[in-house]
Design a protein around this motif. Structure first.
Motif, PDB file in Angstrom:
ATOM      1  N   GLU A 176     -14.681  -4.079  -2.162  1.00 39.05           N
ATOM      2  CA  GLU A 176     -14.330  -2.794  -2.974  1.00 39.05           C
ATOM      3  C   GLU A 176     -13.951  -1.659  -2.446  1.00 39.05           C
ATOM      4  O   GLU A 176     -14.594  -1.617  -1.337  1.00 39.05           O
ATOM      5  CB  GLU A 176     -16.539  -2.470  -3.435  1.00 39.05           C
ATOM      6  N   GLU A 177     -13.089  -1.354  -2.568  1.00 37.51           N
ATOM      7  CA  GLU A 177     -12.303  -0.477  -2.042  1.00 37.51           C
ATOM      8  C   GLU A 177     -13.708   1.119  -2.557  1.00 37.51           C
ATOM      9  O   GLU A 177     -14.419   0.904  -2.821  1.00 37.51           O
ATOM     10  CB  GLU A 177     -11.231  -0.173  -2.870  1.00 37.51           C
ATOM     11  N   THR A 178     -12.835   1.847  -1.857  1.00 41.99           N
ATOM     12  CA  THR A 178     -13.402   3.373  -1.749  1.00 41.99           C
ATOM     13  C   THR A 178     -12.331   4.447  -2.350  1.00 41.99           C
ATOM     14  O   THR A 178     -11.071   4.351  -2.969  1.00 41.99           O
ATOM     15  CB  THR A 178     -14.220   4.389   0.059  1.00 41.99           C
ATOM     16  N   TYR A 179     -12.993   5.355  -2.846  1.00 37.23           N
ATOM     17  CA  TYR A 179     -11.502   6.772  -3.814  1.00 37.23           C
ATOM     18  C   TYR A 179     -11.866   7.714  -2.978  1.00 37.23           C
ATOM     19  O   TYR A 179     -13.264   8.256  -1.627  1.00 37.23           O
ATOM     20  CB  TYR A 179     -12.415   7.012  -4.929  1.00 37.23           C
ATOM     21  N   ASN A 180     -10.620   8.650  -2.942  1.00 38.52           N
ATOM     22  CA  ASN A 180     -11.341   9.912  -1.964  1.00 38.52           C
ATOM     23  C   ASN A 180     -10.731  10.866  -3.923  1.00 38.52           C
ATOM     24  O   ASN A 180      -9.343  11.583  -3.608  1.00 38.52           O
ATOM     25  CB  ASN A 180      -9.359  10.212  -1.751  1.00 38.52           C
ATOM     26  N   GLY A 181     -11.742  11.056  -4.279  1.00 35.61           N
ATOM     27  CA  GLY A 181     -11.740  11.556  -5.523  1.00 35.61           C
ATOM     28  C   GLY A 181     -11.446  11.179  -7.140  1.00 35.61           C
ATOM     29  O   GLY A 181     -10.823   9.950  -7.343  1.00 35.61           O
ATOM     30  N   VAL A 182     -11.204  12.104  -8.098  1.00 38.58           N
ATOM     31  CA  VAL A 182     -11.204  11.637  -9.111  1.00 38.58           C
ATOM     32  C   VAL A 182      -9.371  10.933  -9.932  1.00 38.58           C
ATOM     33  O   VAL A 182      -9.538   9.932 -10.039  1.00 38.58           O
ATOM     34  CB  VAL A 182     -11.248  12.981 -10.176  1.00 38.58           C
ATOM     35  N   VAL A 183      -8.324  12.244  -9.208  1.00 40.18           N
ATOM     36  CA  VAL A 183      -6.735  10.922  -8.952  1.00 40.18           C
ATOM     37  C   VAL A 183      -6.812   9.720  -8.537  1.00 40.18           C
ATOM     38  O   VAL A 183      -7.106   9.088  -9.482  1.00 40.18           O
ATOM     39  CB  VAL A 183      -5.822  12.147  -8.221  1.00 40.18           C
ATOM     40  N   ASP A 184      -7.961   9.459  -7.464  1.00 37.67           N
ATOM     41  CA  ASP A 184      -6.932   8.599  -6.579  1.00 37.67           C
ATOM     42  C   ASP A 184      -8.028   7.316  -6.845  1.00 37.67           C
ATOM     43  O   ASP A 184      -7.208   6.077  -7.133  1.00 37.67           O
ATOM     44  CB  ASP A 184      -7.751   8.559  -4.925  1.00 37.67           C
ATOM     45  N   CYS A 185      -9.181   7.605  -7.926  1.00 36.96           N
ATOM     46  CA  CYS A 185     -10.527   6.459  -8.932  1.00 36.96           C
ATOM     47  C   CYS A 185      -9.014   5.982  -9.831  1.00 36.96           C
ATOM     48  O   CYS A 185      -9.486   5.242  -9.572  1.00 36.96           O
ATOM     49  CB  CYS A 185     -11.118   6.796  -8.461  1.00 36.96           C
ATOM     50  N   ILE A 186      -8.462   7.348 -10.463  1.00 32.53           N
ATOM     51  CA  ILE A 186      -8.224   6.534 -11.511  1.00 32.53           C
ATOM     52  C   ILE A 186      -6.808   5.420 -11.607  1.00 32.53           C
ATOM     53  O   ILE A 186      -6.320   4.476 -12.012  1.00 32.53           O
ATOM     54  CB  ILE A 186      -7.733   7.220 -12.770  1.00 32.53           C
ATOM     55  N   ARG A 187      -6.090   5.827 -10.429  1.00 24.34           N
ATOM     56  CA  ARG A 187      -4.714   5.732 -10.361  1.00 24.34           C
ATOM     57  C   ARG A 187      -5.631   4.243  -9.441  1.00 24.34           C
ATOM     58  O   ARG A 187      -4.384   3.213  -9.903  1.00 24.34           O
ATOM     59  CB  ARG A 187      -4.586   6.052  -8.495  1.00 24.34           C
ATOM     60  N   LYS A 188      -6.377   4.290  -8.676  1.00 24.76           N
ATOM     61  CA  LYS A 188      -6.709   2.263  -8.002  1.00 24.76           C
ATOM     62  C   LYS A 188      -7.404   1.390  -8.978  1.00 24.76           C
ATOM     63  O   LYS A 188      -6.915   0.105  -9.149  1.00 24.76           O
ATOM     64  CB  LYS A 188      -7.750   2.756  -6.714  1.00 24.76           C
ATOM     65  N   ILE A 189      -8.088   2.204  -9.632  1.00 22.20           N
ATOM     66  CA  ILE A 189      -8.228   1.762 -11.101  1.00 22.20           C
ATOM     67  C   ILE A 189      -7.605   0.922 -12.289  1.00 22.20           C
ATOM     68  O   ILE A 189      -7.946  -0.394 -12.390  1.00 22.20           O
ATOM     69  CB  ILE A 189      -9.326   2.531 -11.872  1.00 22.20           C
ATOM     70  N   LEU A 190      -6.814   1.983 -12.256  1.00 21.92           N
ATOM     71  CA  LEU A 190      -5.473   1.513 -13.444  1.00 21.92           C
ATOM     72  C   LEU A 190      -3.896   0.338 -12.605  1.00 21.92           C
ATOM     73  O   LEU A 190      -4.634  -0.720 -13.109  1.00 21.92           O
ATOM     74  CB  LEU A 190      -4.097   2.461 -13.809  1.00 21.92           C
ATOM     75  N   ARG A 191      -4.679   0.013 -11.560  1.00 22.45           N
ATOM     76  CA  ARG A 191      -3.515  -0.536 -10.801  1.00 22.45           C
ATOM     77  C   ARG A 191      -4.584  -2.083 -10.741  1.00 22.45           C
ATOM     78  O   ARG A 191      -3.437  -3.016 -10.579  1.00 22.45           O
ATOM     79  CB  ARG A 191      -3.045  -0.219  -8.908  1.00 22.45           C
ATOM     80  N   LYS A 192      -5.522  -1.773 -10.510  1.00 22.52           N
ATOM     81  CA  LYS A 192      -6.021  -2.750  -9.815  1.00 22.52           C
ATOM     82  C   LYS A 192      -6.391  -3.662 -10.673  1.00 22.52           C
ATOM     83  O   LYS A 192      -6.973  -5.001 -11.112  1.00 22.52           O
ATOM     84  CB  LYS A 192      -7.249  -2.691  -8.511  1.00 22.52           C
TER      85      LYS A 192
END
Length: 333
Positions: free
Chosen positions: A270-286
């Motif tokens: 389970e990946e970690t996130y570096n802020g809101v933008v990074d979280c949104i980007r990773k969720i969309l991609r994966k």
């Protein structure tokens, strides 16, 4: 009118507190299911849906497992709901004209201000609640994949919460809300309790902007007449349920982001996130856009009765009755 507003403010705080405690007690198991469903990653799903989550929780953790984290919520929901509802009434009063009327824009502005005020309590409350609610999911994942090492990441440190190396039963160290708070304060200071503040604002401000004006207009539809602006308690309940469910679904993507950011414990891969933008980007991609709707039905089922109960207590005037004040409601002003 100003005098009534001033006199009734303590009653409004009591109304918000009582309503929040009653509502949370009724819907907390569904809220737990929502948190666990939102934290699931694609390909690592422990629960199929809300009912499956609740059934598995009861089987593995017992009945009270559904109320893990409830103590934190019940402790802090009183000031949280009191601030939210009283602040909305305060700003509506300040923004209304001489005859007590508001434009839709001013209603939305009052809701926005109320949402900004409540995050003072909401952010640390949600932060602690999510850690306790999601603990059972991590344990269940360890049983399926016993080689998992789960850590609680706080700044530059990494405190191991649970570890197992191909053993039949993973050994889990359960941390209480007090222990989590102490560890966060020790490693990150007060800022640690406000992790995900931006995401919380991103969720709660739009929620209040949608909810309060919608509720106010639904409430007006149930008024007996212009001379008698009172409404039946069941109408307040239905108005709170409808407005709450609409607002909850509308901001669910923001709630998913907030939940992911505030989850300190991570399962396998389970990946970690570096802020809101990074979280949104990773969720969309994966996981794709549909991931932002995870737990939407649960959230609607939580918020609808919660705010229905809140508005019944608030509009009936339980606080006014307890303090001996004359019931006063700014929605009918």
């Amino acid at each position: 009118m100003a005098q009534q507003q001033q006199i009734s403010l303590p009653a409004k705080l009591i109304n918000g507190g009582i309503a929040g405690m009653v509502g949370v007690t009724c819907v907390f198991p569904i809220d737990l299911a929502k948190t666990r469903l939102q934290n699931q990653r694609s390909g690592q799903q422990m629960y199929k849906n809300m009912m499956d989550c609740l059934i598995k929780t009861v089987k593995s953790e017992g009945y009270f497992g559904m109320y893990r984290g409830a103590a934190v919520n019940l402790t802090l929901v009183t000031p949280e709901k009191a601030i939210k509802l009283a602040a909305n009434d305060f700003f509506r009063h300040q923004l209304s004209n001489d005859i007590g009327r508001l434009t839709v824009f001013k209603e939305m502005l009052a809701g926005c201000c109320a949402g900004m005020c409540q995050v003072i309590v909401t952010t640390p409350m949600e932060m602690l609640k999510i850690q306790l609610q999601d603990a059972g999911r991590i344990v269940a994942q360890q049983r399926v994949m016993p080689s998992v090492v789960t850590t609680l990441k706080m700044g530059g440190t990494s405190a191991v919460l649970s570890r197992s190396y191909n053993t039949a039963t993973p050994q889990v160290i359960r941390m209480s809300a007090i222990e989590i708070t102490r560890e966060l304060l020790r490693t990150k200071g007060v800022a640690g309790l406000y992790r995900g503040l931006g995401a919380t604002l991103m969720r709660d401000i739009p929620f209040s902007v949608v909810y309060f004006p919608l509720f106010a207009h639904l409430q007006q539809l149930g008024q007996h007449s212009s001379e008698d602006p009172s409404v039946p308690f069941y109408w307040s309940f239905m108005s709170g349920c409808l407005a709450g469910s609409v607002a909850a679904v509308a901001v669910n993507p923001c709630d998913v982001v907030k939940t992911r950011l505030q989850s300190l414990k991570k399962g396998s891969n389970e990946e970690t996130y570096n802020g809101v933008v990074d979280c949104i980007r990773k969720i969309l991609r994966k996981e794709g856009p549909r991931a932002f709707l995870k737990g939407a039905s649960c959230r609607a089922l939580v918020i609808a009765p919660l705010f229905g109960i809140v508005q019944v207590v608030y509009c009936v005037g339980v606080g006014e009755f307890l303090l001996g004040y004359t019931p006063y409601n700014i929605y009918s002003a």
